[in-house]
Structures are given as structure tokens and as C-alpha cells.
Design a protein around this motif. Sequence first.
Motif, PDB file in Angstrom:
ATOM      1  N   TYR A  81       3.412   6.014  -2.897  1.00 24.16           N
ATOM      2  CA  TYR A  81       4.588   6.682  -3.467  1.00 24.16           C
ATOM      3  C   TYR A  81       4.480   6.746  -4.997  1.00 24.16           C
ATOM      4  CZ  TYR A  81       7.273   7.113   0.864  1.00 24.16           C
ATOM      5  OH  TYR A  81       7.718   7.484   2.112  1.00 24.16           O
ATOM      6  N   ALA A  82       3.985   5.683  -5.616  1.00 24.96           N
ATOM      7  CA  ALA A  82       3.807   5.680  -7.073  1.00 24.96           C
ATOM      8  C   ALA A  82       2.787   6.737  -7.486  1.00 24.96           C
ATOM      9  CB  ALA A  82       3.377   4.293  -7.549  1.00 24.96           C
ATOM     10  N   GLU A  83       1.724   6.863  -6.727  1.00 25.95           N
ATOM     11  CA  GLU A  83       0.711   7.892  -6.995  1.00 25.95           C
ATOM     12  C   GLU A  83       1.321   9.284  -6.870  1.00 25.95           C
ATOM     13  OE1 GLU A  83      -3.333   9.672  -4.916  1.00 25.95           O
ATOM     14  OE2 GLU A  83      -2.710   7.629  -4.432  1.00 25.95           O
ATOM     15  N   ALA A  84       2.122   9.483  -5.816  1.00 22.81           N
ATOM     16  CA  ALA A  84       2.770  10.780  -5.620  1.00 22.81           C
ATOM     17  C   ALA A  84       3.690  11.094  -6.791  1.00 22.81           C
ATOM     18  CB  ALA A  84       3.553  10.781  -4.305  1.00 22.81           C
ATOM     19  N   LYS A  85       4.452  10.098  -7.232  1.00 21.48           N
ATOM     20  CA  LYS A  85       5.369  10.294  -8.362  1.00 21.48           C
ATOM     21  C   LYS A  85       4.596  10.644  -9.634  1.00 21.48           C
ATOM     22  CE  LYS A  85       9.181   8.201 -10.875  1.00 21.48           C
ATOM     23  NZ  LYS A  85      10.108   7.078 -10.950  1.00 21.48           N
ATOM     24  N   SER A  86       3.489   9.953  -9.861  1.00 22.87           N
ATOM     25  CA  SER A  86       2.704  10.229 -11.061  1.00 22.87           C
ATOM     26  C   SER A  86       2.062  11.616 -11.013  1.00 22.87           C
ATOM     27  CB  SER A  86       1.632   9.157 -11.272  1.00 22.87           C
ATOM     28  OG  SER A  86       0.619   9.259 -10.305  1.00 22.87           O
ATOM     29  N   ASN A  87       1.931  12.185  -9.825  1.00 14.71           N
ATOM     30  CA  ASN A  87       1.399  13.538  -9.674  1.00 14.71           C
ATOM     31  C   ASN A  87       2.503  14.588  -9.657  1.00 14.71           C
ATOM     32  OD1 ASN A  87      -1.413  13.017  -9.587  1.00 14.71           O
ATOM     33  ND2 ASN A  87      -1.205  12.269  -7.496  1.00 14.71           N
ATOM     34  N   GLY A  88       3.739  14.162  -9.930  1.00 12.04           N
ATOM     35  CA  GLY A  88       4.837  15.106 -10.067  1.00 12.04           C
ATOM     36  C   GLY A  88       5.645  15.367  -8.809  1.00 12.04           C
ATOM     37  N   PHE A  89       5.395  14.638  -7.737  1.00 11.19           N
ATOM     38  CA  PHE A  89       6.147  14.836  -6.503  1.00 11.19           C
ATOM     39  C   PHE A  89       7.454  14.050  -6.551  1.00 11.19           C
ATOM     40  CE2 PHE A  89       1.788  15.733  -5.127  1.00 11.19           C
ATOM     41  CZ  PHE A  89       1.975  16.964  -4.510  1.00 11.19           C
ATOM     42  N   ASP A  90       8.473  14.588  -5.908  1.00 11.24           N
ATOM     43  CA  ASP A  90       9.774  13.937  -5.824  1.00 11.24           C
ATOM     44  C   ASP A  90       9.716  12.917  -4.677  1.00 11.24           C
ATOM     45  OD1 ASP A  90      12.457  13.321  -4.929  1.00 11.24           O
ATOM     46  OD2 ASP A  90      13.143  15.008  -6.148  1.00 11.24           O
ATOM     47  N   VAL A  91       9.787  11.648  -5.024  1.00  9.67           N
ATOM     48  CA  VAL A  91       9.637  10.575  -4.038  1.00  9.67           C
ATOM     49  C   VAL A  91      10.781  10.586  -3.025  1.00  9.67           C
ATOM     50  CG1 VAL A  91       9.535   8.067  -3.741  1.00  9.67           C
ATOM     51  CG2 VAL A  91       8.223   9.149  -5.552  1.00  9.67           C
ATOM     52  N   ALA A  92      12.000  10.888  -3.471  1.00 13.09           N
ATOM     53  CA  ALA A  92      13.131  10.939  -2.536  1.00 13.09           C
ATOM     54  C   ALA A  92      12.900  12.014  -1.478  1.00 13.09           C
ATOM     55  CB  ALA A  92      14.432  11.194  -3.289  1.00 13.09           C
ATOM     56  N   ALA A  93      12.375  13.158  -1.907  1.00  7.68           N
ATOM     57  CA  ALA A  93      12.083  14.231  -0.951  1.00  7.68           C
ATOM     58  C   ALA A  93      10.986  13.794   0.017  1.00  7.68           C
ATOM     59  CB  ALA A  93      11.674  15.496  -1.692  1.00  7.68           C
ATOM     60  N   LEU A  94       9.968  13.112  -0.489  1.00 14.77           N
ATOM     61  CA  LEU A  94       8.897  12.630   0.389  1.00 14.77           C
ATOM     62  C   LEU A  94       9.434  11.648   1.426  1.00 14.77           C
ATOM     63  CD1 LEU A  94       6.026  12.019  -2.197  1.00 14.77           C
ATOM     64  CD2 LEU A  94       6.249  13.907  -0.579  1.00 14.77           C
ATOM     65  N   ARG A  95      10.318  10.749   0.995  1.00 13.38           N
ATOM     66  CA  ARG A  95      10.902   9.786   1.933  1.00 13.38           C
ATOM     67  C   ARG A  95      11.732  10.494   2.999  1.00 13.38           C
ATOM     68  NH1 ARG A  95      10.087   4.572   0.337  1.00 13.38           N
ATOM     69  NH2 ARG A  95       9.634   4.220  -1.864  1.00 13.38           N
ATOM     70  N   THR A  96      12.450  11.538   2.598  1.00 16.63           N
ATOM     71  CA  THR A  96      13.240  12.312   3.558  1.00 16.63           C
ATOM     72  C   THR A  96      12.323  12.997   4.564  1.00 16.63           C
ATOM     73  OG1 THR A  96      14.994  12.662   1.940  1.00 16.63           O
ATOM     74  CG2 THR A  96      14.913  14.183   3.799  1.00 16.63           C
ATOM     75  N   ILE A  97      11.236  13.576   4.082  1.00 10.17           N
ATOM     76  CA  ILE A  97      10.285  14.236   4.982  1.00 10.17           C
ATOM     77  C   ILE A  97       9.699  13.234   5.968  1.00 10.17           C
ATOM     78  CG2 ILE A  97       8.022  15.365   5.079  1.00 10.17           C
ATOM     79  CD1 ILE A  97       8.840  16.717   2.379  1.00 10.17           C
ATOM     80  N   ILE A  98       9.322  12.064   5.490  1.00  8.05           N
ATOM     81  CA  ILE A  98       8.767  11.022   6.371  1.00  8.05           C
ATOM     82  C   ILE A  98       9.792  10.639   7.437  1.00  8.05           C
ATOM     83  CG2 ILE A  98       7.930   8.636   6.477  1.00  8.05           C
ATOM     84  CD1 ILE A  98       5.933  10.596   5.201  1.00  8.05           C
ATOM     85  N   ARG A  99      11.049  10.459   7.012  1.00 10.48           N
ATOM     86  CA  ARG A  99      12.114  10.091   7.957  1.00 10.48           C
ATOM     87  C   ARG A  99      12.317  11.187   9.007  1.00 10.48           C
ATOM     88  NH1 ARG A  99      17.211  11.522   8.033  1.00 10.48           N
ATOM     89  NH2 ARG A  99      17.186  12.291   5.889  1.00 10.48           N
ATOM     90  N   ASP A 119       0.835  -1.209   0.000  1.00 11.73           N
ATOM     91  CA  ASP A 119       0.000   0.000   0.000  1.00 11.73           C
ATOM     92  C   ASP A 119       0.868   1.257   0.000  1.00 11.73           C
ATOM     93  OD1 ASP A 119      -2.213  -1.646   0.079  1.00 11.73           O
ATOM     94  OD2 ASP A 119      -2.601  -1.338   2.218  1.00 11.73           O
ATOM     95  N   ILE A 120       1.935   1.254   0.794  1.00 11.55           N
ATOM     96  CA  ILE A 120       2.848   2.402   0.850  1.00 11.55           C
ATOM     97  C   ILE A 120       3.510   2.608  -0.502  1.00 11.55           C
ATOM     98  CG2 ILE A 120       5.004   3.247   1.871  1.00 11.55           C
ATOM     99  CD1 ILE A 120       4.084   1.886   4.511  1.00 11.55           C
ATOM    100  N   LYS A 121       3.929   1.526  -1.126  1.00 14.59           N
ATOM    101  CA  LYS A 121       4.546   1.613  -2.457  1.00 14.59           C
ATOM    102  C   LYS A 121       3.574   2.240  -3.451  1.00 14.59           C
ATOM    103  CE  LYS A 121       6.634  -1.314  -5.998  1.00 14.59           C
ATOM    104  NZ  LYS A 121       6.974  -2.665  -6.399  1.00 14.59           N
ATOM    105  N   ASP A 122       2.306   1.849  -3.367  1.00 14.48           N
ATOM    106  CA  ASP A 122       1.284   2.404  -4.259  1.00 14.48           C
ATOM    107  C   ASP A 122       1.114   3.905  -4.041  1.00 14.48           C
ATOM    108  OD1 ASP A 122       0.856  -0.142  -5.270  1.00 14.48           O
ATOM    109  OD2 ASP A 122      -0.983  -0.488  -4.114  1.00 14.48           O
TER     110      ASP A 122
END
Length: 89
Positions: free
Chosen positions: A45-63, A40-43
Motif C-alpha cells: 500500500y505504501a508503494e502504491a501511495k508513493s506511485n500516486g494511487f489512492d490507497v482508500a480506493a484500492l482498499r475499497t476495490i479489494i473489499r 508486507d501488505i502495508k508495504d
Amino acid sequence: MSTPAAVGQVDPSSVAADQLKSIIDRIERLEDEKAGIAGDIKDVYAEAKSNGFDVAALRTIIRLRKKDHAERQEEEAILELYLSALGMA
């Protein structure tokens, strides 16, 4: 000579085996749930990427959000010090 069952006692190895099987079953069930949640988490992140968000930045924010404020400040100060020492700041 009487066996444990003959005197109304429970065989300790049987109890340990039953308890062990129960623990293993619970762990396996939780591992299955964990795999489902990871999917579910992978999905997401894939949705975020398809909407133009930088997944690496999102992972950093989560961390970073998992850490308390003082811990984040200390990490940022050390990073700034290291970057400065390397002439990157």
C-alpha cells in the motif's frame, strides 16, 4: 494400588497438556506469519501511495472483489437508494 503408568496407560492430563501446548505453538507460529504478511501488505500500500494511487480506493476495490457479483449489486443498489433519499445522488 497401581498408577496409570504402572499398568501401561498414559496419564490423560499429560496427553491433554501436550496437545494443548502443540495447539498453542501452532497458533503462535501462525500469528507470527500473519504479522509478517500484514507488514508486507502495508508495504505494498505504501508503494502504491508513493506511485500516486489512492490507497482508500484500492482498499475499497479489494473489499469489493472479495464479494460475489450479486452481493456487490445489492450493496450498490442500497447505497444508491440511501444517497438518493439524502439528495446526494
